[in-house]
Design an enzyme around this catalytic site. Structure first.
Site, PDB file in Angstrom:
ATOM      1  N   GLU A   1      -4.669   7.847  -2.984  1.00  0.00           N
ATOM      2  CA  GLU A   1      -5.108   6.563  -2.435  1.00  0.00           C
ATOM      3  C   GLU A   1      -5.367   5.548  -3.556  1.00  0.00           C
ATOM      4  OE1 GLU A   1      -4.978   6.097   0.697  1.00  0.00           O
ATOM      5  OE2 GLU A   1      -6.164   4.299   1.128  1.00  0.00           O
TER       6      GLU A   1
ATOM      7  N   HIS B   1       0.834  -1.210   0.000  1.00  0.00           N
ATOM      8  CA  HIS B   1       0.000   0.000   0.000  1.00  0.00           C
ATOM      9  C   HIS B   1       0.869   1.260   0.000  1.00  0.00           C
ATOM     10  CE1 HIS B   1      -3.700   2.292   1.134  1.00  0.00           C
ATOM     11  NE2 HIS B   1      -2.804   3.084   1.722  1.00  0.00           N
ATOM     12  N   GLU B   2       1.790   1.334   0.950  1.00  0.00           N
ATOM     13  CA  GLU B   2       2.631   2.531   1.043  1.00  0.00           C
ATOM     14  C   GLU B   2       3.564   2.628  -0.166  1.00  0.00           C
ATOM     15  OE1 GLU B   2       1.573   4.558   3.075  1.00  0.00           O
ATOM     16  OE2 GLU B   2       0.501   3.250   4.482  1.00  0.00           O
TER      17      GLU B   2
ATOM     18  N   HIS C   1       1.760   4.567  -2.779  1.00  0.00           N
ATOM     19  CA  HIS C   1       1.890   6.013  -2.544  1.00  0.00           C
ATOM     20  C   HIS C   1       3.288   6.486  -2.953  1.00  0.00           C
ATOM     21  CE1 HIS C   1      -1.867   6.857  -0.493  1.00  0.00           C
ATOM     22  NE2 HIS C   1      -1.662   5.953   0.453  1.00  0.00           N
TER      23      HIS C   1
END
Lengths: 505, 505
Positions: free
Chosen positions: B297, B267-268, B271
């Site tokens: 997101e 997830h990160e 980003h």
């Protein structure tokens, strides 16, 4: 609190916070930043530096100081004169900062940044000729800086002042000459007993996780507070403070040599303990920090050498180290370990030098800096002067300029005047330790048990809590009853190394 | 470059650098700062925030923008209109920032800081009554903020705008209603097949060093560049950028559950990949960053779910994971692992929710925020409304407010309007992925091999490189040929979970 003083404090707090933000950015740069992040980081640090410089030199800030000073003079400053001390230091810093115009500061920063890059490649390839034109420019800039700051005939005074307020070149030279006179024969006498101390036990494979665990343990034992600290990993160790409750130390880990991490951690812990114990009332002002570079170094040298290289210290702590490294140290004992970490060996690299020869490396740099600054030594002749000087002082000559004149980063700083503070730290440390032992019975009792409680209590009272309120000369005079001298160090070194090497006193 | 534009840029760069300095201080606060350092760190961050606010709202800055805008209008801006985009965004930010007076900003920051502390203890003890008066104050402040920003009848619009420029509450509500309508029956159908997917394999002892090694491997595989990045350890994971060449991601390690670190890192990394691929020409301006919270997101959800929870991804990467954990995963296979990481299970905690039920957690918060802001829901009635809402959407009820209304930090922010961007991210991600597959054959070919090269190339062209130059609605329209909708997500979810759970489409 008077409004004018409150306004002054608010300004000072803002500038202080910007400085601490820059310190966090520098810490991160050394510990975690990917190399690719450097250009952006330099821009960020340059922006912070510029904002700090603007706010530290503006006419408006000058007015704030004078209004605040008048308010302080008008008011009863409580018992302890803190506000008056602050105003004195603010005036001093303001006056000094105003002597360098912004365009000169920028020129210096840019030249230094480029010189640093050139120095790195010059050192890697032992190619002094590549660095030479940059060092020439830097010497010119240092000369210009000294003139801008102003001096009474000795330009080096103006640069030394930036690190050791109130110290004069003449006074430092007198002390260093005495150190040289006393140390050189001692080193020569030791050289005649080459087998007396064996340090092979330190050069074995020591897994890094064990080193880390013991480094944390021993830093905590000497008084560094991990609840208000952090031990990080870097290439070039340093300590830094973001506030007395957040003081970081760093070290490096060599998998086959115990010394760099062990004594490096103790050294930085000494710096850290100082910062952690400044008085809370000094927070967010220039008083929250060390009295000078030399006094700061005295605290790191105190912990590293006077405590950390002492016999009772290892009598107390060697068993714990042994438990971390049973295979490597099972056959060793505290006395042998104590002797090993005190081996005296003339060598080429300052940062690896032992406690006794270290000062001679500094004396050499101190003399060369003055010669370059005064025009008595052309930069082109520096490598030869370096090698001659080292041969005279220590009897060794570098195989190339990489291990010689190019070894230190400082001249690309350019931070002429900084080197002497390393040796001053050693001298201050010995003088403070002698006074502490004489004044407080708890000091010796604790040290004999490998503990630092008594010593730290005395240092806290005499050194730490004052932050930068006392100029270094006043601090030393008050704490030890005498000005800085060489005798305490010489007494300490003679006794210690005569015992270790079986010399006649 | 015209002088007026150059002056504007210099100002913008300074403010940007201060913002990045603050980001470094926040990153350090979460990763390495000793807890005791927090009061000083808050002072430093407050100082930076104040300097940024002053420089972002001053009349002088307004004049700089207008002079710069005039210069840009007068000049041929090269091919691509970058300067015009920058001026547009600067005007927009300036205008918005000026609507909040400094004293209101300070009041909000102080109330939020104290509310945050109260929230932490209230959550720990499941005591909503303690937090209630603070949340009431925060709702009042959010209402005042909405009025200060201004709106056309729907106060929530003014807050949503801060995270998703140009989005309206009505439009988001329409999309969320459709998502709810389509998702709830799907979740119910899945609930009727409780044994279809087993995720026990994920809950075993997984030594953290193995997790770290694989997390780094897989982040690198999906396109996160460790040469320009760093993976840190924190309690509450996040990504942050100090420049496109220094983008940090963080995660947390659970010794007996593979999911938080594995999918948290992916997830990160999503980003991080976005930030690492903004165009270099946007550096040191507000254009260097994501188009909106929702678009940001979408990139994290894309990597975490659409890539990282896909069958071909685990077909390609499960063997490497298995090599890190032979004892735990030796008897498992890629298909079983793929099924395990996609188990749908209505649950209480948003951050642990599966891909399908996650949006329903958001819909609940979106509705409650509007009701509180509009005065239709008293803060005192919030826990009951929360529990009713969760029961209706997911059929579960929290045993206490700790696992219910007190679980998220956001409302102590207060950041009303932020929650919806999480679900918008899921919808944008599905819509972008559908367009990417349709437009570029390399996307599918690479994904089928567990690679992201084709997808990243398309995303780079359509999303990453633009930074904040395109408002989110324009970005989505240009990339996918349609405005934001729910249909791509619904198509994706139906197909994936019908297959996994053997449902009739």
């Amino acid at each position: 609190m008077h409004d004018a003083y409150r306004r002054l404090l608010a300004h000072v707090n803002t500038v202080h916070d910007l400085g601490k933000a820059a310190a966090v950015l520098r810490w991160d740069r050394e510990t975690h930043m990917p190399k690719a992040g450097d250009p952006a980081r330099i821009e960020q640090l340059t922006t912070l530096r510029r904002l700090i410089h603007e706010r530290s030199t503006s006419d408006a800030y000058g007015d704030l100081i004078e209004a605040g000073a008048a308010a302080v003079a008008d008011t009863d400053d409580g018992a302890d004169g803190l506000a008056a001390d602050l105003v004195r230091v603010l005036r001093y810093d303001f006056d000094r900062a105003r002597r360098l115009p912004e365009d000169f500061v920028v020129r210096m920063a840019e030249t230094s940044a480029r010189a640093r890059t050139v120095w790195e490649s010059a050192r890697a390839e032992a190619d002094f000729a590549r660095f030479r034109p940059w060092l020439e420019r830097l010497v010119d800039l240092q000369r210009e800086m000294a003139e801008r700051y102003g001096h009474a005939g000795e330009p080096y005074d103006a640069l030394l002042e930036g690190y050791e307020q109130g110290a004069t070149t003449a006074a430092v030279r007198a002390v260093f000459d005495a150190v040289k006179r006393e140390t050189v024969p001692l080193v020569q006498a030791i050289a005649e007993r080459p087998g007396a101390v064996d340090d092979a036990v330190l050069r074995q494979p020591f897994p890094v996780d064990g080193q880390q665990a013991f480094a944390r343990h021993i830093a905590s034992q000497v008084g560094y507070d991990f609840e208000r600290g952090h031990l990080g990993t870097v290439v070039h160790p340093f300590a830094t403070s973001f506030g007395r409750d957040d003081v970081r130390i760093t070290t490096r880990w060599y998998p086959d040599d115990l010394r760099p991490a062990l004594f490096g951690t103790l050294h930085e812990a000494g710096h850290g303990i100082y910062e952690q114990n400044t008085h809370p009332a000094l927070a967010r002002t220039p008083l929250a920090g060390g009295a000078s570079s030399g006094i700061h170094e005295s605290q790191s040298r105190m912990v590293e050498n006077l405590v950390g290289r002492s016999r009772p210290f290892w009598r107390a702590h060697f068993p714990a180290l042994q438990r971390h490294f049973p295979a490597q140290l099972g056959a060793c004992d505290a006395e042998r370990f104590y002797r090993a970490v005190n081996k005296v060996q003339p060598s080429l690299i300052r940062v690896e030098a032992d406690e006794l020869t270290y000062n001679l490396h500094i004396v050499l740099r101190f003399e060369l800096e003055q010669a370059m600054l005064g025009g008595d030594l052309a930069v082109g002749d520096l490598p030869a002067a370096w090698n001659d000087g080292l041969r005279n002082l220590l009897g060794v000559v570098p195989p190339s300029d990489r291990e010689g004149v190019l070894q230190d980063v400082h001249w690309s700083g350019p931070s002429f005047g900084y080197f002497p503070t390393y040796a001053l730290g050693n001298l201050y440390a010995a003088q403070l330790m002698e006074a502490a032992r004489a004044q407080s019975p708890a000091v010796d009792a604790d040290l004999e048990a490998g503990q630092t409680g008594g010593l730290l209590a005395w240092l806290h009272d005499q050194v730490h809590r004052h932050g930068r309120r006392l100029p270094p000369a006043e601090l030393v005079q008050r704490a030890t009853g005498a000005p800085l001298g060489h005798t305490a160090f010489v007494r300490y070194a003679r006794a210690k190394f005569a015992d270790l090497y079986g010399l006649h006193a």
